[in-house]
Scaffold this motif. Structure first.
Motif, PDB file in Angstrom:
ATOM      1  N   ALA A   1       0.937  -1.236   0.104  1.00 32.53           N
ATOM      2  CA  ALA A   1       0.094  -0.066  -0.254  1.00 32.53           C
ATOM      3  C   ALA A   1       1.038   1.185  -0.026  1.00 32.53           C
ATOM      4  CB  ALA A   1      -1.049  -0.048   1.118  1.00 32.53           C
ATOM      5  N   VAL A   2       1.891   0.974   0.824  1.00 28.63           N
ATOM      6  CA  VAL A   2       2.857   2.418   0.800  1.00 28.63           C
ATOM      7  C   VAL A   2       3.771   2.304  -0.479  1.00 28.63           C
ATOM      8  CG1 VAL A   2       4.781   3.396   2.040  1.00 28.63           C
ATOM      9  CG2 VAL A   2       2.823   2.305   3.309  1.00 28.63           C
ATOM     10  N   SER A   3       4.088   1.375  -1.066  1.00 27.27           N
ATOM     11  CA  SER A   3       4.847   1.434  -2.180  1.00 27.27           C
ATOM     12  C   SER A   3       4.065   1.982  -3.496  1.00 27.27           C
ATOM     13  CB  SER A   3       5.244  -0.084  -2.559  1.00 27.27           C
ATOM     14  OG  SER A   3       6.012  -0.668  -1.672  1.00 27.27           O
ATOM     15  N   THR A   4       2.780   2.118  -3.454  1.00 27.88           N
ATOM     16  CA  THR A   4       1.939   2.838  -4.443  1.00 27.88           C
ATOM     17  C   THR A   4       2.433   4.286  -4.750  1.00 27.88           C
ATOM     18  OG1 THR A   4       0.235   3.347  -3.233  1.00 27.88           O
ATOM     19  CG2 THR A   4       0.059   1.469  -4.238  1.00 27.88           C
ATOM     20  N   PHE A   5       2.993   4.894  -3.467  1.00 23.85           N
ATOM     21  CA  PHE A   5       3.684   6.058  -3.816  1.00 23.85           C
ATOM     22  C   PHE A   5       5.149   5.983  -4.178  1.00 23.85           C
ATOM     23  CE2 PHE A   5       0.352   6.043  -0.411  1.00 23.85           C
ATOM     24  CZ  PHE A   5      -0.538   6.977  -1.053  1.00 23.85           C
ATOM     25  N   ASN A   6       5.363   5.098  -5.004  1.00 21.15           N
ATOM     26  CA  ASN A   6       6.660   5.143  -5.768  1.00 21.15           C
ATOM     27  C   ASN A   6       7.767   4.975  -4.654  1.00 21.15           C
ATOM     28  OD1 ASN A   6       5.834   5.228  -8.344  1.00 21.15           O
ATOM     29  ND2 ASN A   6       5.692   7.546  -8.305  1.00 21.15           N
ATOM     30  N   PHE A   7       7.642   4.297  -3.717  1.00 18.73           N
ATOM     31  CA  PHE A   7       8.815   3.954  -2.528  1.00 18.73           C
ATOM     32  C   PHE A   7       9.389   2.589  -3.189  1.00 18.73           C
ATOM     33  CE2 PHE A   7       5.915   6.829   0.532  1.00 18.73           C
ATOM     34  CZ  PHE A   7       7.148   7.693   0.428  1.00 18.73           C
ATOM     35  N   SER A   8      10.615   2.580  -2.750  1.00 20.31           N
ATOM     36  CA  SER A   8      11.336   1.432  -3.057  1.00 20.31           C
ATOM     37  C   SER A   8      10.737   0.568  -1.763  1.00 20.31           C
ATOM     38  CB  SER A   8      12.654   1.493  -2.810  1.00 20.31           C
ATOM     39  OG  SER A   8      13.236   1.707  -2.033  1.00 20.31           O
ATOM     40  N   GLY A   9      11.081  -0.815  -1.948  1.00 24.11           N
ATOM     41  CA  GLY A   9      10.684  -1.802  -0.998  1.00 24.11           C
ATOM     42  C   GLY A   9      11.582  -1.563   0.522  1.00 24.11           C
ATOM     43  N   GLU A  10      12.641  -0.907   0.390  1.00 27.87           N
ATOM     44  CA  GLU A  10      13.452  -0.507   1.488  1.00 27.87           C
ATOM     45  C   GLU A  10      12.907   0.994   2.195  1.00 27.87           C
ATOM     46  OE1 GLU A  10      17.950   0.992   2.572  1.00 27.87           O
ATOM     47  OE2 GLU A  10      17.489  -0.386   1.074  1.00 27.87           O
ATOM     48  N   GLU A  11      12.474   1.707   1.228  1.00 27.62           N
ATOM     49  CA  GLU A  11      11.852   2.867   1.628  1.00 27.62           C
ATOM     50  C   GLU A  11      10.513   2.813   2.355  1.00 27.62           C
ATOM     51  OE1 GLU A  11      13.541   6.284  -1.295  1.00 27.62           O
ATOM     52  OE2 GLU A  11      11.819   4.997  -2.064  1.00 27.62           O
ATOM     53  N   ALA A  12       9.780   1.748   1.685  1.00 28.36           N
ATOM     54  CA  ALA A  12       8.345   1.366   2.414  1.00 28.36           C
ATOM     55  C   ALA A  12       8.698   0.711   3.882  1.00 28.36           C
ATOM     56  CB  ALA A  12       7.691   0.605   1.302  1.00 28.36           C
ATOM     57  N   ASN A  13       9.661   0.034   3.924  1.00 21.87           N
ATOM     58  CA  ASN A  13       9.952  -0.851   5.110  1.00 21.87           C
ATOM     59  C   ASN A  13      10.298   0.320   6.297  1.00 21.87           C
ATOM     60  OD1 ASN A  13       9.590  -3.305   4.731  1.00 21.87           O
ATOM     61  ND2 ASN A  13      11.309  -3.845   3.984  1.00 21.87           N
ATOM     62  N   LYS A  14      10.947   1.383   5.830  1.00 20.48           N
ATOM     63  CA  LYS A  14      11.489   2.487   6.646  1.00 20.48           C
ATOM     64  C   LYS A  14      10.312   3.324   7.198  1.00 20.48           C
ATOM     65  CE  LYS A  14      14.928   6.098   7.355  1.00 20.48           C
ATOM     66  NZ  LYS A  14      16.012   6.789   6.382  1.00 20.48           N
ATOM     67  N   VAL A  15       9.487   3.809   6.127  1.00 18.95           N
ATOM     68  CA  VAL A  15       8.428   4.492   6.516  1.00 18.95           C
ATOM     69  C   VAL A  15       7.461   3.578   7.451  1.00 18.95           C
ATOM     70  CG1 VAL A  15       6.074   5.102   5.584  1.00 18.95           C
ATOM     71  CG2 VAL A  15       8.010   5.640   4.435  1.00 18.95           C
ATOM     72  N   LEU A  16       7.014   2.343   7.237  1.00 18.31           N
ATOM     73  CA  LEU A  16       6.130   1.780   8.183  1.00 18.31           C
ATOM     74  C   LEU A  16       6.867   1.234   9.471  1.00 18.31           C
ATOM     75  CD1 LEU A  16       4.855  -1.049   5.676  1.00 18.31           C
ATOM     76  CD2 LEU A  16       3.411   0.892   6.797  1.00 18.31           C
ATOM     77  N   GLY A  17       8.339   1.187   9.410  1.00 19.02           N
ATOM     78  CA  GLY A  17       9.134   1.044  10.783  1.00 19.02           C
ATOM     79  C   GLY A  17       9.101   2.164  11.532  1.00 19.02           C
ATOM     80  N   LYS A  18       9.106   3.470  11.128  1.00 23.54           N
ATOM     81  CA  LYS A  18       9.168   4.763  11.874  1.00 23.54           C
ATOM     82  C   LYS A  18       7.863   4.966  12.312  1.00 23.54           C
ATOM     83  CE  LYS A  18      13.056   7.485  10.236  1.00 23.54           C
ATOM     84  NZ  LYS A  18      13.273   8.716   9.958  1.00 23.54           N
ATOM     85  N   ALA A  19       6.512   4.439  11.525  1.00 27.15           N
ATOM     86  CA  ALA A  19       5.443   4.901  12.098  1.00 27.15           C
ATOM     87  C   ALA A  19       4.746   3.718  12.919  1.00 27.15           C
ATOM     88  CB  ALA A  19       4.360   4.579  10.825  1.00 27.15           C
ATOM     89  N   PHE A  20       5.375   2.527  13.053  1.00 28.90           N
ATOM     90  CA  PHE A  20       4.963   1.472  13.976  1.00 28.90           C
ATOM     91  C   PHE A  20       5.941   1.104  14.980  1.00 28.90           C
ATOM     92  CE2 PHE A  20       1.888   1.682  10.378  1.00 28.90           C
ATOM     93  CZ  PHE A  20       0.923   1.777  11.014  1.00 28.90           C
ATOM     94  N   GLY A  21       7.180   1.786  15.187  1.00 31.14           N
ATOM     95  CA  GLY A  21       7.980   1.575  16.155  1.00 31.14           C
ATOM     96  C   GLY A  21       8.981   0.522  15.974  1.00 31.14           C
ATOM     97  N   GLN A  22       9.189  -0.093  14.519  1.00 35.52           N
ATOM     98  CA  GLN A  22      10.189  -0.838  14.427  1.00 35.52           C
ATOM     99  C   GLN A  22      11.495  -0.196  14.142  1.00 35.52           C
ATOM    100  OE1 GLN A  22       9.286  -4.136  14.589  1.00 35.52           O
ATOM    101  NE2 GLN A  22       7.286  -3.543  14.729  1.00 35.52           N
TER     102      GLN A  22
END
Length: 192
Positions: free
Chosen positions: A65-86
């Motif tokens: 879902a986050v990757s639909t904004f042209n984020f790479s897999g690594e960037e999407a993981n970082k976005v989710l990681g920061k948002a959810f405490g990872q």
């Protein structure tokens, strides 16, 4: 008059010491930066290893879902990681528990942000600046803050859109110290 041999020798040793300390400083800087990268990667690997199979599937769906904004897999993981405490984020400080995101929650937040006249390009910019928005409470934090901006500051429509692109953190403010600091500056309206 001849130069003092002892002075010349000590000046040379000072020059050597300065260049050696500069080299040592640059080596230390390189080691520090490489170790930070290693820590982030190793943390992600550790977190992935404690997820259940269902958690991994949920994470991957959210990542898509986050990757639909042209984020790479690594960037999407970082976005989710920061948002959810990872991944550590100064915004949350030490209070954020590590949780697995829910696709429905992310979709609701993204849909609400779209309703504020934010395009997908705008959302990509917003998520790069403030990925933690996906971990904020939609009703209390995000909608509540938009209401504050509209009712107390008169910021609506295009002006609101421009403000959110410039300062998306305003969506996550949940403290107003009113000058009596509460040591949670990353989440305080005083920054507005």
């Amino acid at each position: 008059m001849q130069p003092d041999v002892a002075t010349a020798t000590s000046n040379n040793s000072l020059l050597k010491t300065d260049s050696q300390s500069q080299n040592a400083a640059s080596v230390a800087w390189a080691l520090r930066n490489s170790s930070k990268k290693w820590v982030l990667q190793s943390t992600a690997q550790t977190e992935n290893s404690i997820f259940t199979e269902e958690d991994k599937k949920t994470w991957e769906a959210c990542k898509e879902a986050v990757s639909t904004f042209n984020f790479s897999g690594e960037e999407a993981n970082k976005v989710l990681g920061k948002a959810f405490g990872q991944v550590h984020s100064p915004y949350w400080g030490e209070e954020r528990k590590k949780v697995v995101p829910k696709l429905e929650t992310i979709d609701e937040i993204l849909d609400y942000l779209r309703s504020l006249s934010l395009s997908d390009d705008d959302l990509a910019k917003l998520l790069k600046k403030f990925p933690e928005v996906l971990g904020c409470d939609l009703e209390v934090d995000i909608k509540g803050n938009v209401q504050i901006l509209e009712n107390e500051w008169g910021i609506k429509g295009k002006t609101l859109r421009n403000l959110l692109l410039r300062n998306p953190r305003v969506l996550g403010y949940n403290i107003d110290c009113k000058g009596d600091c509460m040591a949670q500056c990353t989440r305080c309206w005083a920054r507005f």
